[in-house]
Design a protein around this motif. Sequence first.
Motif: not given
Length: 420
Positions: A311-312, A325-331, A347-351, A358-364
């Motif tokens: 989003r955005g 932010a890229y490194r945070i998603v990567q880690e 499931d990754l959501r980036i606003t 804002e970065i939210t990542m969900d995993s089982p």
Amino acid sequence: MSPLFGRRAGLRWLHLLLGGALLMPYFLVGTVIVGLYRPDTDVFTSPTAQLTAFACALPMAAVTALLPLARPLSASAARALCGLPPDRPLAEGPARTGQARIRSAAWFTLHLGLGGILGGATLALVPFAGGLMVLPFFTAVRDSPVFRLPAALDGPWAPVLAPVAGLAMLLALAGCATAAGAVLARRAPVLLGPTPDDRLAAAERRAADLAVRNRLARELHDSVGHALSAVTLQAGAARRVLDSDPAFVREALTAIEATTRRTVGELDAVLGLLREGEDQGYDEDGPHRPTLDALDGLLAHCGIPVVCVKRGDPGSIPPAVSREAYRIVQEGLSNALRHGGSGTRADLRITADAGGVEITMDSPLPGRRAVTRPGGGRGLRGIAERAALLGGTADWGPDADGVWRLAVRLPPHRPGQEHR
């Protein structure tokens, strides 16, 4: 006799003689000044004129020692010749503050003052004492008016008293030199040691070096660590279906090739920063590191299926924030892959908007505890450090929805750059 004539005593005596030699130009200027005010006096034979010239020389020496380079030169000589204790280091580099310059001037004056006295005594007493010691054996020396004993001592005991007197003079001179050398050795760490400002500057340099090392360590951990985790799991999955599913194997090998190629490029960039850092320092805002614009390539070959919702406009985010932010998603992906294996998903959501990222990542949640690698466990801590450096926040842990959630919020600007 070692305290008087040992190696350390000899080096300290040499250090004093060096101070006497350094005093000579100032002393000669002092004799000129005395000669101008007392033209009727022979300044080279009058003890009063000599003492006055000596008194004029010391303030001139102190003034010249206020130059910044006087401290490292004095410290080098003291370090080599004074026999200082190893637990009392001297300061490095020129004197930059007023306090450091005043201390250097005090040391220089003390060194030249004691050196001038001991140097003059050495030049006068050593030849005279040597002559007295050989006086009984050489007629020319015995008849010389320079070495003639006082009338009270000129008698049958003169051949015995003269060598004893010469030896006593040498011992007294050595004792004085030892005492003066000990004074300089005790005062050197006080006057030439690091000032509070020097210690503060050294602490700031160590903190800056540590920050650079930590920054580079995070870069290597997030890029290379993620790639190795993805490649390991993809290679293991391909090995298990090598005979039954060739298409999956080809897809896994393609992902491995793309991941390693991308990681080699990132590793070259980090190593380039290390090489540049020798002369220019580490530029954490340099153009070598990927941003959110390169996120699609990361998600395509990260080793697990990812559903990404953006989003955005990530391109509107400042490059420094976008790189973090890229490194945070990567880690985050590496952490999900490490704990959930190749069968997991994310499931990754980036606003990205004017309020920041804002970065939210969900995993089982994993069914079993992940194996802890030796020296591992730095990934989530690295995410928290990256967020904190930008003035943001990072939270993680099991969520009420039964997933492992990583939530990071980064401000739109780094601290201190809002008005730049």
